[in-house]
Write an enzyme that holds these catalytic residues in place. Structure first.
Site, PDB file in Angstrom:
ATOM      1  N   CYS A   2      31.847  26.223 -50.837  1.00 22.47           N
ATOM      2  CA  CYS A   2      33.071  26.250 -51.416  1.00 22.47           C
ATOM      3  C   CYS A   2      32.821  26.249 -52.789  1.00 22.47           C
ATOM      4  O   CYS A   2      31.614  25.649 -52.994  1.00 22.47           O
ATOM      5  CB  CYS A   2      34.119  25.354 -50.970  1.00 22.47           C
ATOM      6  SG  CYS A   2      34.499  25.307 -49.316  1.00 22.47           S
ATOM      7  N   ARG A  27      31.852  31.838 -54.182  1.00 28.01           N
ATOM      8  CA  ARG A  27      31.542  30.675 -53.070  1.00 28.01           C
ATOM      9  C   ARG A  27      32.447  30.506 -52.031  1.00 28.01           C
ATOM     10  O   ARG A  27      32.411  29.873 -51.058  1.00 28.01           O
ATOM     11  CB  ARG A  27      31.195  29.463 -54.050  1.00 28.01           C
ATOM     12  CG  ARG A  27      30.025  29.363 -54.905  1.00 28.01           C
ATOM     13  CD  ARG A  27      29.810  28.120 -55.531  1.00 28.01           C
ATOM     14  NE  ARG A  27      29.887  27.091 -54.574  1.00 28.01           N
ATOM     15  CZ  ARG A  27      28.459  26.789 -54.286  1.00 28.01           C
ATOM     16  NH1 ARG A  27      27.654  27.302 -54.745  1.00 28.01           N
ATOM     17  NH2 ARG A  27      28.466  25.726 -53.304  1.00 28.01           N
ATOM     18  N   TRP A  75      36.002  28.166 -48.954  1.00 27.59           N
ATOM     19  CA  TRP A  75      35.417  29.058 -47.792  1.00 27.59           C
ATOM     20  C   TRP A  75      35.610  28.235 -46.478  1.00 27.59           C
ATOM     21  O   TRP A  75      34.723  27.198 -46.340  1.00 27.59           O
ATOM     22  CB  TRP A  75      33.932  29.490 -48.027  1.00 27.59           C
ATOM     23  CG  TRP A  75      33.407  30.232 -46.933  1.00 27.59           C
ATOM     24  CD1 TRP A  75      32.626  29.870 -45.906  1.00 27.59           C
ATOM     25  CD2 TRP A  75      33.571  31.472 -46.933  1.00 27.59           C
ATOM     26  NE1 TRP A  75      32.407  31.048 -44.999  1.00 27.59           N
ATOM     27  CE2 TRP A  75      32.878  32.021 -45.681  1.00 27.59           C
ATOM     28  CE3 TRP A  75      34.170  32.631 -47.566  1.00 27.59           C
ATOM     29  CZ2 TRP A  75      32.606  33.402 -45.103  1.00 27.59           C
ATOM     30  CZ3 TRP A  75      34.147  33.891 -47.150  1.00 27.59           C
ATOM     31  CH2 TRP A  75      33.543  34.512 -46.081  1.00 27.59           C
ATOM     32  N   ASN A 101      32.888  20.116 -50.989  1.00 27.38           N
ATOM     33  CA  ASN A 101      32.197  21.380 -50.681  1.00 27.38           C
ATOM     34  C   ASN A 101      31.175  20.712 -49.605  1.00 27.38           C
ATOM     35  O   ASN A 101      30.357  19.980 -50.054  1.00 27.38           O
ATOM     36  CB  ASN A 101      31.483  22.007 -51.619  1.00 27.38           C
ATOM     37  CG  ASN A 101      30.358  23.284 -51.267  1.00 27.38           C
ATOM     38  OD1 ASN A 101      30.643  23.887 -50.283  1.00 27.38           O
ATOM     39  ND2 ASN A 101      29.355  23.414 -51.968  1.00 27.38           N
ATOM     40  N   GLY A 102      30.974  21.295 -48.550  1.00 28.06           N
ATOM     41  CA  GLY A 102      30.113  20.745 -47.609  1.00 28.06           C
ATOM     42  C   GLY A 102      30.598  20.611 -46.160  1.00 28.06           C
ATOM     43  O   GLY A 102      32.030  21.009 -45.762  1.00 28.06           O
ATOM     44  N   GLU A 481      17.191  46.193 -36.400  1.00 31.24           N
ATOM     45  CA  GLU A 481      17.614  45.472 -37.544  1.00 31.24           C
ATOM     46  C   GLU A 481      16.935  45.773 -38.979  1.00 31.24           C
ATOM     47  O   GLU A 481      17.508  46.235 -39.888  1.00 31.24           O
ATOM     48  CB  GLU A 481      17.754  44.070 -37.369  1.00 31.24           C
ATOM     49  CG  GLU A 481      18.503  43.234 -38.728  1.00 31.24           C
ATOM     50  CD  GLU A 481      19.779  43.773 -39.199  1.00 31.24           C
ATOM     51  OE1 GLU A 481      20.460  44.543 -38.225  1.00 31.24           O
ATOM     52  OE2 GLU A 481      20.213  43.234 -40.428  1.00 31.24           O
ATOM     53  N   LYS A 485      18.273  47.583 -42.054  1.00 33.76           N
ATOM     54  CA  LYS A 485      18.178  46.834 -43.405  1.00 33.76           C
ATOM     55  C   LYS A 485      17.529  47.913 -44.757  1.00 33.76           C
ATOM     56  O   LYS A 485      17.785  48.118 -45.630  1.00 33.76           O
ATOM     57  CB  LYS A 485      17.162  45.744 -43.468  1.00 33.76           C
ATOM     58  CG  LYS A 485      18.017  44.570 -42.911  1.00 33.76           C
ATOM     59  CD  LYS A 485      19.048  43.719 -43.806  1.00 33.76           C
ATOM     60  CE  LYS A 485      20.518  44.170 -43.652  1.00 33.76           C
ATOM     61  NZ  LYS A 485      21.035  44.256 -42.555  1.00 33.76           N
ATOM     62  N   GLU A 488      20.106  51.282 -45.089  1.00 35.03           N
ATOM     63  CA  GLU A 488      21.256  51.231 -45.726  1.00 35.03           C
ATOM     64  C   GLU A 488      21.307  51.009 -47.237  1.00 35.03           C
ATOM     65  O   GLU A 488      22.232  51.183 -47.788  1.00 35.03           O
ATOM     66  CB  GLU A 488      22.163  50.111 -44.945  1.00 35.03           C
ATOM     67  CG  GLU A 488      21.645  48.736 -45.024  1.00 35.03           C
ATOM     68  CD  GLU A 488      22.730  47.751 -44.404  1.00 35.03           C
ATOM     69  OE1 GLU A 488      24.039  48.139 -44.430  1.00 35.03           O
ATOM     70  OE2 GLU A 488      22.133  46.624 -43.862  1.00 35.03           O
ATOM     71  N   HIS A 504       8.260  60.417 -25.819  1.00 32.49           N
ATOM     72  CA  HIS A 504       9.178  61.114 -25.020  1.00 32.49           C
ATOM     73  C   HIS A 504       9.966  61.855 -26.283  1.00 32.49           C
ATOM     74  O   HIS A 504      11.090  62.329 -26.227  1.00 32.49           O
ATOM     75  CB  HIS A 504      10.114  60.373 -24.334  1.00 32.49           C
ATOM     76  CG  HIS A 504       9.576  59.477 -23.245  1.00 32.49           C
ATOM     77  ND1 HIS A 504       8.974  60.281 -21.895  1.00 32.49           N
ATOM     78  CD2 HIS A 504       9.300  58.161 -22.967  1.00 32.49           C
ATOM     79  CE1 HIS A 504       8.688  59.235 -21.175  1.00 32.49           C
ATOM     80  NE2 HIS A 504       8.679  58.143 -21.940  1.00 32.49           N
ATOM     81  N   LYS A 603      31.594  46.076 -47.244  1.00 31.59           N
ATOM     82  CA  LYS A 603      31.183  44.936 -46.678  1.00 31.59           C
ATOM     83  C   LYS A 603      31.877  44.612 -45.270  1.00 31.59           C
ATOM     84  O   LYS A 603      31.426  44.190 -44.221  1.00 31.59           O
ATOM     85  CB  LYS A 603      31.501  43.746 -47.501  1.00 31.59           C
ATOM     86  CG  LYS A 603      30.911  42.249 -47.060  1.00 31.59           C
ATOM     87  CD  LYS A 603      29.374  42.335 -46.718  1.00 31.59           C
ATOM     88  CE  LYS A 603      29.057  41.023 -46.074  1.00 31.59           C
ATOM     89  NZ  LYS A 603      27.626  41.120 -45.716  1.00 31.59           N
TER      90      LYS A 603
HETATM   91  C1  AGP Z   1      24.765  45.202 -42.024  1.00 31.94           C
HETATM   92  O1  AGP Z   1      23.963  45.105 -42.892  1.00 31.94           O
HETATM   93  C2  AGP Z   1      26.181  45.906 -42.278  1.00 31.94           C
HETATM   94  N1  AGP Z   1      26.739  45.260 -43.405  1.00 31.94           N
HETATM   95  C3  AGP Z   1      26.974  46.489 -41.322  1.00 31.94           C
HETATM   96  O2  AGP Z   1      26.217  47.272 -40.186  1.00 31.94           O
HETATM   97  C4  AGP Z   1      27.671  45.382 -40.675  1.00 31.94           C
HETATM   98  O3  AGP Z   1      26.743  44.496 -39.780  1.00 31.94           O
HETATM   99  C5  AGP Z   1      28.720  45.895 -39.654  1.00 31.94           C
HETATM  100  O4  AGP Z   1      29.592  46.681 -40.181  1.00 31.94           O
HETATM  101  C6  AGP Z   1      29.543  44.858 -38.694  1.00 31.94           C
HETATM  102  O5  AGP Z   1      30.342  43.923 -39.787  1.00 31.94           O
HETATM  103  P1  AGP Z   1      30.610  42.714 -39.175  1.00 31.94           P
HETATM  104  O6  AGP Z   1      29.736  41.806 -38.673  1.00 31.94           O
HETATM  105  O7  AGP Z   1      31.533  42.142 -40.177  1.00 31.94           O
HETATM  106  O8  AGP Z   1      31.705  42.943 -37.917  1.00 31.94           O
END
Ligand code: AGP
Length: 608
Positions: A2, A27, A75, A101-102, A481, A485, A488, A504, A603
């Protein structure tokens, strides 16, 4: 995480507080509030929603006159975002106000004691306990009351406190959560972080653990927890505001990678009691845990990749059958959810449309849903039968790092809890896993400090067209993953493959110089992986291997090796993913991409 601010001086406090909070919204931003001493009383305005709501409610602070005040942008960790749970929190007499905050880890125990002494609570937060505890110990000496409360609290806190009886004094207290104080013209200011004070001063004092600052418009004093005065040196800050919001890091993504050790610790420490795993929010008895016949994990993107890791961990450790599915597939495939199936929906934002729909689909089929969510009070958190929060704090970068790492920790904790309840692991083994988990934050820190080596390697692949990530077992989950990373944020095509699947078809894509990242953390699969490495190298690939310290055989097979510290076979994802996060980050930086806001991405994908 926060944001807190405080001011005492000659100017009106409210506008300064609101301005400071606006610089701390990264934050936390699900609710906000300010409390100002108006000459007679402590007046307070707080509300759910972004800071803008508070600015409108207070006409940018005009409705709250006074030269002493504190403010907070939240938060949520304990207690959903709401007007009542927003900070500041007051004692019943409204003579003490506090922002925090904490996480106060023993707040429930303290709350029970205070209720027994007749204290009434209006919120669900851990912070309100602090306000009433200050009231309980206050006998006319604020510093004495504060130090007594510090001796009772366990956990992390950065506090701003004002006392009605001391209208010219502002208190700042710190343990484990960041807090700085500084002089402004004709006064003093406190804040969680540098961006909130840069407008007024570049010379700040960083409050250290268990230190207290007492400020007035013309004085600034520091004390330790025994009320002994201490001397402190100021630090000159030469960051600009933008860099300051990122804590001096170039991007939020790198900052959030570096927050992983603390986020991981914040997620597991309240749930490890000695040699026991305690997940109160699970609301499942050991009997109910023993009656689980199958786990269905549903998520999207990185959360789905965490779920794939979860499959290997739950099946390997707790011997519970696990199915993992993409939420966008699950919701339309008329899924079969037999009795005894626990559905786990993983989501950082808690608002992903497909994941929310999958949760509702599961409910429609009579299944119980556990959410693993980072945003308190989000839709998935509210609609799940039970929710286990990750405490990663707000994640600003679109590419998730710390939230993903905390999702892994949540899955490990659940798997340990389930394994213990089902008699699949002994007390001794549980103790060893707990010790391994406690080592993860430092091990992640160690790997992060390897960043220059990764950056140097990444710069050799800025022009890569295709990058493949391969692994077997849990290493396949890490590959998924690592590949996401990279692609994207750098826009380089990348795929993750189960290493045994290469032959395959996909191996036809391997050409001279194609980069293949081979994740090899599972000792029982080393030999198989080395054969796969040889397969691709003989076809011209350049192989980056990520493997455990001591696995020297890999040196002969791979072109470039990154070692991760020793941990048990189930937790390796938490470590191996770090160099892969850094690799993707530095490639994107080297290609001049918008790392924090990659093209075409959001996001939180709140639409189908
Ligand atoms: C991952 O880096 C992306 N931001 C995206 O794949 C994300 O993980 C996915 O959209 C799921 O989002 P969520 O965890 O908020 O549900």
């Amino acid at each position: 995480m926060c944001g807190i601010v405080g001011y005492v001086g000659e100017k009106q406090a409210a506008p300064i507080l609101l301005d400071g909070l606006s610089k701390l919204e990264y934050r936390g931003y699900d609710s906000a509030g300010i409390a100002v001493f108006d000459g007679e009383n402590i007046s307070m305005t707080k509300s759910r929603g972004r800071l803008k709501v508070l600015e409108e409610l207070t006409h940018n602070g005009e409705t709250m006159p006074g030269v002493l005040g504190i403010g907070h942008t939240r938060w949520a960790t304990h207690g959903e975002p709401s007007d009542l749970n927003a900070h500041p929190h007051l004692n019943k007499a409204e003579s003490i106000a506090v922002v925090h905050n904490g996480i106060i880890e023993n707040y429930l125990k303290l709350k029970k004691k205070l209720v027994r002494k007749g204290y009434e609570f209006v919120s669900d937060t851990d912070t309100e306990v602090i306000a009433h505890l200050l009231d309980y110990y206050y006998e006319g000496n604020p510093l004495r009351a504060i130090t007594k409360v510090m001796h009772r609290m366990e956990g992390s806190y950065a506090l701003g406190i004002i006392f009605k009886d001391f209208p010219d004094e502002l208190y700042a207290v710190r343990k484990d959560s960041p807090l700085i104080v500084g002089h402004t013209e004709g006064g003093c200011i406190i804040a969680s972080d540098v961006p909130a004070v840069l407008k007024y001063t570049r010379d700040v004092y960083f409050i250290e653990n268990e230190e207290i600052a007492r400020m007035s418009r013309s004085t600034m004093e520091f004390f330790n927890v025994d009320e002994e005065p201490i001397e402190k040196e100021s630090t000159h800050i030469d960051w600009d505001v933008d860099a300051a919001e990122k804590g001096g890091f170039e991007h939020f993504m790198l900052k959030e990678m570096y927050e992983q050790p603390k986020a991981i610790e914040d997620t597991f420490s309240p749930r490890i009691r000695g040699r026991e795993i305690v997940i109160e929010e699970l609301n499942m008895s050991d009997d109910e845990i023993r009656r689980i016949r199958k786990i269905m994990i549903v998520a999207c993107g990185s959360a789905y990749h965490a779920g794939v890791t979860g499959k290997y961990v739950f099946e390997g450790m707790a011997r519970i059958p696990v199915e993992v599915d993409l939420a966008s597939e699950f919701r339309y495939r008329d899924p079969i959810l037999e009795d005894g199936t626990l559905v786990i929906v993983i989501s950082q934002s808690g608002e992903t449309a497909d994941s929310l729909a999958a949760l509702r689909e599961s409910h429609a089929r009579g299944a119980k849903v556990l959410g693993i969510v980072n945003v308190v009070g989000s839709s998935i958190a509210r609609e799940a039968d039970n929710v286990m929060y990750t405490w990663a704090g707000p994640e600003i970068a679109v590419a998730t790092t710390k939230a993903y790492s905390c999702q892994l920790i949540a899955l490990y904790l659940l798997a340990l809890k389930f394994s213990e309840a089902r008699g699949e692991i002994s007390d001794r083994e549980l103790g060893e896993y707990i010790e391994d988990m406690k080592r993860i934050p430092d091990q992640v820190e160690l790997l992060l400090n390897n960043k220059n080596k990764i950056q140097k390697f990444a710069n050799r692949y800025l022009a890569a067209r295709d990058v493949f990530f391969v692994g077997r077992g849990i290493d396949y989950a890490i590959s998924l993953e690592g590949s996401l990373k990279l692609k994207e944020i750098s826009y380089i095509h990348s795929e993750a493959y189960a290493a045994g699947e290469l032959k395959h078809g996909t191996i036809s894509l391997i050409e001279e110089g194609t980069l293949v990242a081979a994740v090899m953390t599972q000792e029982d699969l080393y030999k198989k992986m080395i054969s796969n490495v040889v397969e691709v190298r003989t076809r011209g690939a350049f192989v980056l291997a990520v493997t455990n310290e001591g696995n020297d055989d890999v040196n002969k097979a791979a072109d470039y090796v990154i070692y991760i510290p020793e941990t048990n076979r189930f937790f390796t994802n938490s470590l191996a993913i770090i160099p892969l996060q850094l690799f993707g980050y530095y490639i994107a930086v080297g290609r001049g991409c918008d790392v924090d806001k990659p093209r075409n991405l959001a996001k939180s994908v709140t639409v189908e």
